[in-house]
Design a protein around this motif. Structure first.
Motif, PDB file in Angstrom:
ATOM      1  N   SER A 157      35.921  49.287  45.629  1.00 48.06           N
ATOM      2  CA  SER A 157      34.926  48.363  46.073  1.00 48.06           C
ATOM      3  C   SER A 157      35.299  46.852  46.140  1.00 48.06           C
ATOM      4  O   SER A 157      34.508  45.939  46.398  1.00 48.06           O
ATOM      5  CB  SER A 157      33.620  48.542  45.146  1.00 48.06           C
ATOM      6  N   MET A 158      36.496  46.494  45.522  1.00 42.50           N
ATOM      7  CA  MET A 158      37.198  45.167  45.375  1.00 42.50           C
ATOM      8  C   MET A 158      37.568  44.666  46.774  1.00 42.50           C
ATOM      9  O   MET A 158      37.851  45.412  47.733  1.00 42.50           O
ATOM     10  CB  MET A 158      38.133  45.236  44.411  1.00 42.50           C
ATOM     11  N   SER A 159      37.618  43.445  46.883  1.00 38.09           N
ATOM     12  CA  SER A 159      37.870  42.937  48.342  1.00 38.09           C
ATOM     13  C   SER A 159      38.584  41.599  47.976  1.00 38.09           C
ATOM     14  O   SER A 159      39.202  41.113  46.816  1.00 38.09           O
ATOM     15  CB  SER A 159      36.655  42.775  48.938  1.00 38.09           C
ATOM     16  N   SER A 160      38.353  40.477  48.882  1.00 30.99           N
ATOM     17  CA  SER A 160      38.648  39.227  48.812  1.00 30.99           C
ATOM     18  C   SER A 160      38.219  38.409  47.864  1.00 30.99           C
ATOM     19  O   SER A 160      38.801  37.431  47.402  1.00 30.99           O
ATOM     20  CB  SER A 160      38.599  38.167  50.277  1.00 30.99           C
ATOM     21  N   SER A 161      36.974  38.835  47.244  1.00 34.66           N
ATOM     22  CA  SER A 161      36.320  38.026  46.284  1.00 34.66           C
ATOM     23  C   SER A 161      37.003  38.562  45.042  1.00 34.66           C
ATOM     24  O   SER A 161      37.027  39.804  44.656  1.00 34.66           O
ATOM     25  CB  SER A 161      34.883  38.511  46.210  1.00 34.66           C
ATOM     26  N   GLU A 162      37.462  37.613  43.963  1.00 38.26           N
ATOM     27  CA  GLU A 162      38.300  37.753  42.920  1.00 38.26           C
ATOM     28  C   GLU A 162      37.063  38.398  41.976  1.00 38.26           C
ATOM     29  O   GLU A 162      37.768  39.812  41.073  1.00 38.26           O
ATOM     30  CB  GLU A 162      38.614  36.783  42.162  1.00 38.26           C
ATOM     31  N   PHE A 163      35.897  38.552  41.960  1.00 40.68           N
ATOM     32  CA  PHE A 163      35.056  39.071  41.053  1.00 40.68           C
ATOM     33  C   PHE A 163      34.073  40.215  41.872  1.00 40.68           C
ATOM     34  O   PHE A 163      33.164  40.747  41.071  1.00 40.68           O
ATOM     35  CB  PHE A 163      33.924  38.012  40.404  1.00 40.68           C
ATOM     36  N   GLY A 164      34.540  40.502  42.832  1.00 41.13           N
ATOM     37  CA  GLY A 164      33.872  41.747  43.222  1.00 41.13           C
ATOM     38  C   GLY A 164      32.784  41.928  44.418  1.00 41.13           C
ATOM     39  O   GLY A 164      32.493  42.815  45.089  1.00 41.13           O
ATOM     40  N   ILE A 165      32.285  40.610  44.830  1.00 42.04           N
ATOM     41  CA  ILE A 165      31.147  40.601  45.561  1.00 42.04           C
ATOM     42  C   ILE A 165      31.801  40.044  46.911  1.00 42.04           C
ATOM     43  O   ILE A 165      32.113  38.798  47.236  1.00 42.04           O
ATOM     44  CB  ILE A 165      29.933  39.659  45.227  1.00 42.04           C
TER      45      ILE A 165
END
Length: 437
Positions: A51-59
């Motif tokens: 579920s991780m993406s470009s956002s370091e914290f996951g959203i």
């Protein structure tokens, strides 16, 4: 080995040389034992959550969730909004700003007046306060408006909590996760299954800040309430040099005709008499709270939905001269409320009650319950040891439940609740510092 010795200076006495020889030996063995291994795949050595993406914290900022228009009362809509935010969080998606409903219609959907989130609450402030927890986006953020996956939320008795959770987990991975936008169709998010603890909802509610226009209107009403009390106090005090502003009590007075019909049916279904309260009962229990206060007189602000009220006598029968009941008309603030639709009127009244020194409400009202939740959080942030103290700031009471000396029951929110059930639908088993009654 001799070649290696010559390469590293012809000696094994150096610890560095020994380590280098060991590393070279391992690399040589790897080539012979794993000939198909062409190099180190660093992605296999670093964990990547699906579920991780470009956002370091996951959203993620470029995966979105769309939900149906929010309906019913202000606080039903706030709960629906928070549930939509937490659903988006579970899917690791940004929630596209949902529409609130400015008008109060329960069945005539066509008559609902859509109101964008940022016309009621501060958009940038929300994202700043809820950073790394949940995130709101604008429809202009969507790159491919044609690539939308429409999904219908399950419903009915057979659609259990477990099935709903399984569906959400399924939507967060695989081919579903390739879509830029997932749109949930069907029922209002208030009616969706609840998978989150109360403290998660509380975090979302904390991020909701009214736009400046409506905050300033609420301040004007509060100033007028305090002005009434202070003027009365000045007339009674001989030594004006020692003057101190007086507190005010806000009472969420649920005696409107629609509420009385609803609560009578609910009392029959739940076999209880602790939901509806007559005006007389509310007056008596509020009086028992303020009678012990040393500061007099006391202004009692009556928060009531005037248009739904079928009783024009709410200002009568308060008895003691130190009680100064006021409502919008007597305060001269009707003009502030009347220029706005129902939703904004309710939001202003919510702020006025939230800022009161003492709040008295009904434990089966989402309006009252969310106010008590926010006041409980304010107390905890000030001093958790004083949550149940006798001199605590921002005390709250439930007038529909009898407390000590025939008064209203003291009321704080149990922040350890595993869901928002009691706030969403009400309860007479409130947390009163001594435990659940």
């Amino acid at each position: 080995m001799e070649a290696l010795l010559k390469l590293f200076g012809g000696t094994l006495n150096s610890i560095t040389s020994k380590c280098m020889i060991l590393l070279v030996t391992v690399l040589i063995l790897r080539v012979f034992l794993f000939p198909g291994f062409d190099g180190i795949e660093w992605s296999n050595l670093v964990y990547h959550s699906p579920s991780m993406s470009s956002s370091e914290f996951g959203i993620r900022e470029f995966r979105f969730l769309v939900v149906p228009q929010l309906v019913w009362g202000l606080n039903n809509q706030k709960i629906a909004f928070a549930r939509a935010c937490l659903t988006a969080r579970m899917l690791n998606r940004t929630l596209l700003m949902p529409s609130f409903s400015a008008s109060l219609f329960y069945k005539e959907v066509d008559l609902l007046q859509p109101m964008s989130f940022d016309k009621l609450f501060q958009f940038e402030k929300f994202n700043a306060l809820c950073s790394n927890f949940v995130r709101l986006g604008r429809y202009s953020d969507v790159l491919n408006k044609t690539r939308v996956l429409e999904m219908t939320k399950g419903s009915g008795r057979k659609w259990t909590l477990e099935r709903d959770l399984s569906q959400l987990k399924e939507y967060s991975k695989g081919s579903y996760d390739e879509y830029e936008v997932i749109e949930f169709l069907g029922k209002n998010p208030f009616l969706w299954h609840d998978h989150w603890p109360l403290k998660d909802y509380a975090k979302v509610f904390e991020c909701l800040v009214l736009i400046d226009e409506f905050r300033n209107e609420a301040k004007r009403v509060v100033s007028r309430i305090r002005e009434v009390g202070n003027n009365e106090s000045l007339e009674l005090q001989q030594d004006r040099s020692s003057f101190q502003p007086l507190p005010y009590v806000a009472v969420h007075m649920r005696i409107e005709i629609d509420w009385m019909i609803h609560c009578k049916k609910l009392e029959q279904r739940l076999n209880t008499n602790q939901i509806c309260s007559s005006k007389k009962e509310i007056v008596e229990r509020v009086r028992s709270i303020v009678i012990g206060l040393k500061k007099t007189p006391i202004v009692v602000y009556l928060a009531v939905a005037d248009k739904l009220l079928n009783d024009s006598s709410i200002m009568e029968d308060w008895g003691e001269s130190f009680l100064l009941p006021v409502e919008k008309k007597k305060l001269g603030v009707e003009g502030i409320y009347n220029k706005y639709p129902y939703l904004v009127q309710s939001a202003i009244d919510y702020e006025v009650c939230l800022q009161s020194d003492i709040f008295v409400g009904n434990s089966f009202s989402t309006f009252s319950s969310l106010i008590v939740l926010e006041r409980t959080q304010k107390i905890i942030k000030t001093s958790i040891e004083r949550v149940c103290g006798t001199d605590v700031r921002w005390p709250s009471y439930a007038y529909n439940i009898q407390g000590e000396s025939n008064g209203a029951m003291r009321w704080i929110t149990n922040m350890s609740e595993s869901s928002l059930q009691t706030i969403s639908y009400g309860t007479n088993h409130i947390y009163d510092c001594k435990g659940h009654i």
